[in-house]
Design an enzyme around this catalytic site. Structure first.
Site, mmCIF file in Angstrom:
data_model
loop_
_atom_site.group_PDB
_atom_site.id
_atom_site.type_symbol
_atom_site.label_atom_id
_atom_site.label_comp_id
_atom_site.label_asym_id
_atom_site.label_seq_id
_atom_site.Cartn_x
_atom_site.Cartn_y
_atom_site.Cartn_z
ATOM 1 N N ASP A 8 -3.161 3.452 -1.769
ATOM 2 C CA ASP A 8 -4.384 2.748 -2.205
ATOM 3 C C ASP A 8 -5.210 3.541 -3.224
ATOM 4 O OD1 ASP A 8 -3.389 1.905 0.340
ATOM 5 O OD2 ASP A 8 -5.229 0.759 0.696
ATOM 6 N N GLU A 39 -5.641 -2.251 -4.161
ATOM 7 C CA GLU A 39 -6.705 -3.108 -3.598
ATOM 8 C C GLU A 39 -8.101 -2.509 -3.684
ATOM 9 O OE1 GLU A 39 -6.973 -3.894 0.554
ATOM 10 O OE2 GLU A 39 -7.146 -1.780 1.040
ATOM 11 N N ASN A 40 -8.195 -1.176 -3.879
ATOM 12 C CA ASN A 40 -9.521 -0.532 -3.927
ATOM 13 C C ASN A 40 -9.849 0.016 -5.317
ATOM 14 O OD1 ASN A 40 -8.184 0.590 -0.991
ATOM 15 N ND2 ASN A 40 -10.050 -0.625 -0.894
ATOM 16 N N ASN A 67 -6.348 -6.593 2.251
ATOM 17 C CA ASN A 67 -7.541 -7.362 2.621
ATOM 18 C C ASN A 67 -8.642 -7.383 1.560
ATOM 19 O OD1 ASN A 67 -7.413 -4.557 3.616
ATOM 20 N ND2 ASN A 67 -9.565 -4.902 4.135
ATOM 21 N N HIS A 68 -8.655 -6.404 0.634
ATOM 22 C CA HIS A 68 -9.709 -6.388 -0.400
ATOM 23 C C HIS A 68 -9.368 -7.216 -1.642
ATOM 24 C CE1 HIS A 68 -12.573 -3.705 1.449
ATOM 25 N NE2 HIS A 68 -11.593 -2.872 1.782
ATOM 26 N N HIS A 181 -3.468 0.941 3.840
ATOM 27 C CA HIS A 181 -4.731 0.415 4.393
ATOM 28 C C HIS A 181 -5.547 1.461 5.156
ATOM 29 C CE1 HIS A 181 -7.776 -2.288 6.029
ATOM 30 N NE2 HIS A 181 -7.461 -1.901 7.247
#
Ligand SMILES: [Fe+2]
Ligand SMILES: [Fe+2]
Length: 263
Positions: A8, A39-40, A67-68, A181
């Site tokens: 990530d 995602e981040n 999820n982001h 994650h």
């Protein structure tokens, strides 16, 4: 085929260390294919089309997420604009495949690199996370349609037990199951008996002087007071965490998985 999977990418510090260190990692480990969880990328929360394309420019072939993915709303248009165009760069940004049917975006990418067909599958867990579709059965369905032998799975999940179960469930059917994650690298990388490389979490690429990327005082305060707080990305002790997976391009079976951490 030698694959680098980067954990990530968190905010600007994460993007900068990828820019600075990726070329030498590719040379040093003779990497053929680069995959990263993005995602981040946008200050810790989501990813914009521009940031995705900047990361592709750096030499990342496929970006996974979790999820982001919806945090930056423009990403929905990015996916929708790519509808019907299999060559759009947006096709190389994945969201978990086990989201509700009909959601924007795609959970699997099939491509070729150096003449080797490969596939990347993004899944999300359900333990302590949103109630998405079953990642095990969604993986079964998708794998029926994938032609490539070299297949990488990003299992984006909270619970070690769920990630490890996906690893065993897919052992022998994919080249690697790589956990993301939780943002902390785990020391359990190994090749399972069926030939699937596995690690519970590859770790975050971003600021480790933090609580999983966010300024530590904000998160500690949140635990102390339970008051609403606006999370901000931290900036110090930046590290790039990844794994190198070496696999047979004809069978897809992994030979080796190695952890990498550079600062
Ligand atoms: Fe993350
Ligand atoms: Fe996540």
């Amino acid at each position: 085929m030698r694959i680098l999977f980067i954990g990530d990418i968190f905010g600007r510090p994460g993007r900068i260390i990828v820019k600075e260190r990726l070329p030498e990692l590719v040379t040093q480990h003779t990497i053929d294919l680069v995959i990263a969880n993005g995602e981040n990328s946008a200050a810790g929360f989501g990813i914009t089309p521009q940031l995705a394309e900047e990361l592709f420019e750096l030499g990342i072939d496929v970006l996974t997420s979790g999820n982001h993915i919806w945090d930056k709303r423009e990403i929905i248009d990015y996916f929708q604009e790519a509808n019907g165009n299999p060559y759009s760069p947006a096709r190389r940004l994945l969201r978990p495949a086990n989201y509700a049917p009909g959601m924007p975006g795609w959970g699997v990418y099939q491509g070729r690199k150096k003449d080797v067909p490969y596939a990347v599958l993004n899944l999300q867990g359900r333990v302590f996370m949103a109630a998405n579709d079953d990642p095990f059965r969604v993986a079964d369905q998708i794998l029926k349609e994938v032609q490539a032998k070299v297949i990488l799975v990003d299992i984006h999940a909270e619970a070690t037990s769920e990630k490890m179960s996906i690893g065993w469930y897919l052992d022998g059917r994919v080249s690697a199951v790589i956990g993301t994650h939780t943002h902390v690298p785990t020391a359990d990388e190994r090749v399972l008996p069926g030939g699937t490389a596995y690690i519970t979490d590859v770790g975050m690429t971003g600021p480790y002087d933090s609580v999983i990327g966010v300024k530590k005082e904000l998160i500690v305060g949140k635990f102390l007071n339970n008051m609403p707080v606006r999370f901000e990305a931290a900036s110090n002790d930046v590290r790039l965490c990844a794994v190198v997976v070496d696999c047979d391009e004809n069978t897809g079976q992994a030979r080796e998985i190695k952890r990498v951490m550079v600062s």
